[in-house]
Design a protein around this motif. Structure first.
Motif, mmCIF file in Angstrom:
data_model
loop_
_atom_site.group_PDB
_atom_site.id
_atom_site.type_symbol
_atom_site.label_atom_id
_atom_site.label_comp_id
_atom_site.label_asym_id
_atom_site.label_seq_id
_atom_site.Cartn_x
_atom_site.Cartn_y
_atom_site.Cartn_z
ATOM 1 N N ILE A 104 39.563 89.277 -8.626
ATOM 2 C CA ILE A 104 38.940 90.646 -9.183
ATOM 3 C C ILE A 104 38.817 91.514 -7.963
ATOM 4 O O ILE A 104 39.153 92.491 -7.874
ATOM 5 C CB ILE A 104 37.543 90.601 -9.705
ATOM 6 N N GLN A 105 38.365 90.951 -6.894
ATOM 7 C CA GLN A 105 38.161 91.604 -5.666
ATOM 8 C C GLN A 105 39.418 92.196 -5.083
ATOM 9 O O GLN A 105 39.490 93.642 -4.696
ATOM 10 C CB GLN A 105 37.661 90.780 -4.387
ATOM 11 N N SER A 106 40.666 91.597 -5.108
ATOM 12 C CA SER A 106 41.875 92.070 -4.627
ATOM 13 C C SER A 106 42.440 93.068 -5.564
ATOM 14 O O SER A 106 42.951 93.986 -5.146
ATOM 15 C CB SER A 106 42.882 90.650 -4.386
ATOM 16 N N ARG A 107 42.253 92.761 -6.988
ATOM 17 C CA ARG A 107 42.655 93.871 -7.863
ATOM 18 C C ARG A 107 41.821 95.013 -7.598
ATOM 19 O O ARG A 107 42.535 96.301 -7.690
ATOM 20 C CB ARG A 107 42.114 93.550 -9.212
ATOM 21 N N ARG A 108 40.576 95.135 -7.096
ATOM 22 C CA ARG A 108 39.803 96.401 -7.003
ATOM 23 C C ARG A 108 40.598 97.091 -5.681
ATOM 24 O O ARG A 108 40.351 98.394 -5.530
ATOM 25 C CB ARG A 108 38.390 95.938 -6.717
ATOM 26 N N LYS A 109 40.616 96.223 -4.766
ATOM 27 C CA LYS A 109 41.297 96.799 -3.504
ATOM 28 C C LYS A 109 42.502 97.596 -3.670
ATOM 29 O O LYS A 109 42.703 98.495 -3.516
ATOM 30 C CB LYS A 109 41.383 95.777 -2.569
ATOM 31 N N ILE A 110 43.385 96.880 -4.769
ATOM 32 C CA ILE A 110 44.880 97.691 -5.087
ATOM 33 C C ILE A 110 44.531 98.958 -5.677
ATOM 34 O O ILE A 110 45.093 99.795 -5.517
ATOM 35 C CB ILE A 110 45.621 96.683 -5.874
ATOM 36 N N ILE A 111 43.658 99.043 -6.550
ATOM 37 C CA ILE A 111 43.114 100.139 -7.435
ATOM 38 C C ILE A 111 42.751 101.105 -6.495
ATOM 39 O O ILE A 111 43.193 102.423 -6.658
ATOM 40 C CB ILE A 111 42.327 99.752 -8.444
ATOM 41 N N VAL A 112 41.816 100.825 -5.657
ATOM 42 C CA VAL A 112 41.388 101.784 -4.593
ATOM 43 C C VAL A 112 42.442 102.555 -3.948
ATOM 44 O O VAL A 112 42.714 103.655 -3.738
ATOM 45 C CB VAL A 112 40.248 101.275 -3.714
#
Length: 179
Positions: free
Chosen positions: A7-15
């Motif tokens: 989830i954290q890596s997906r959030r970073k990608i989205i940002v």
């Protein structure tokens, strides 16, 4: 990879994607003639707003949230002091290959009455057998006996929770006098 890491890596990608789109919108707006293309660039620049909102809410939550306390647990090497005598029946597993005797040693669990759980531990002595599906009488020690014993009166029925699964059912036979 754990779920929180995913989830954290997906959030970073989205940002990163949203910030890149906002930067591209700024470039489009800067070099476009007034009109539709310039308006699209302006809209693309607005994509940074949710990112900044998320960053601000994360910072506020981090400031307000007290540091996490370590989970309460029995002290390592502490002597076993039983608080109650219970009759416990571990549920039989769905797969016959998992129907093995419970190993000797300390076992930790939560004993659940209604919707309240109380941390407890119990022992299987060396040389003794503890089979699933058969009622066994054993002593349990509570992590917080003052709270638990008010609820665990003789005759009270409870369920045993280990991890995220209810693995047994039991009832209190008697409360033991403090040593």
């Amino acid at each position: 990879m754990t779920t929180s890491t995913t989830i954290q890596s997906r959030r970073k990608i989205i940002v990163i994607v949203l910030l890149c789109l906002a930067a591209a919108g700024a470039v489009v707006r800067q070099f476009a003639e007034p009109g539709t293309l310039r308006n699209i660039g302006t809209l693309m620049m607005l994509l940074w707003l949710p990112v900044i909102g998320n960053i601000i809410s994360w910072l506020v939550a981090r400031i307000r949230r007290p540091p996490a306390l370590g989970a309460a647990s029995f002290e390592a090497g502490a002597p076993f002091q039983p608080h109650a005598l219970v009759e416990l029946t571990l549920r039989t597993p769905m797969l016959p290959s998992e129907d093995t005797p419970i190993l000797a040693g300390e076992h930790r669990c939560a004993l659940v009455l209604d919707n309240e759980g109380f941390s407890a531990r119990w022992f299987v002595a060396p040389g003794e057998t503890f089979r699933r599906g058969v009622a066994q009488t054993l002593e349990v020690e509570f992590l917080a006996p003052a709270l638990a014993l008010a609820r665990f009166q003789p005759g009270a029925a409870f369920r045993m929770l280990v991890g995220e699964s209810f693995v047994g059912d039991g009832r209190v036979l008697r409360v033991l006098a403090p040593a």
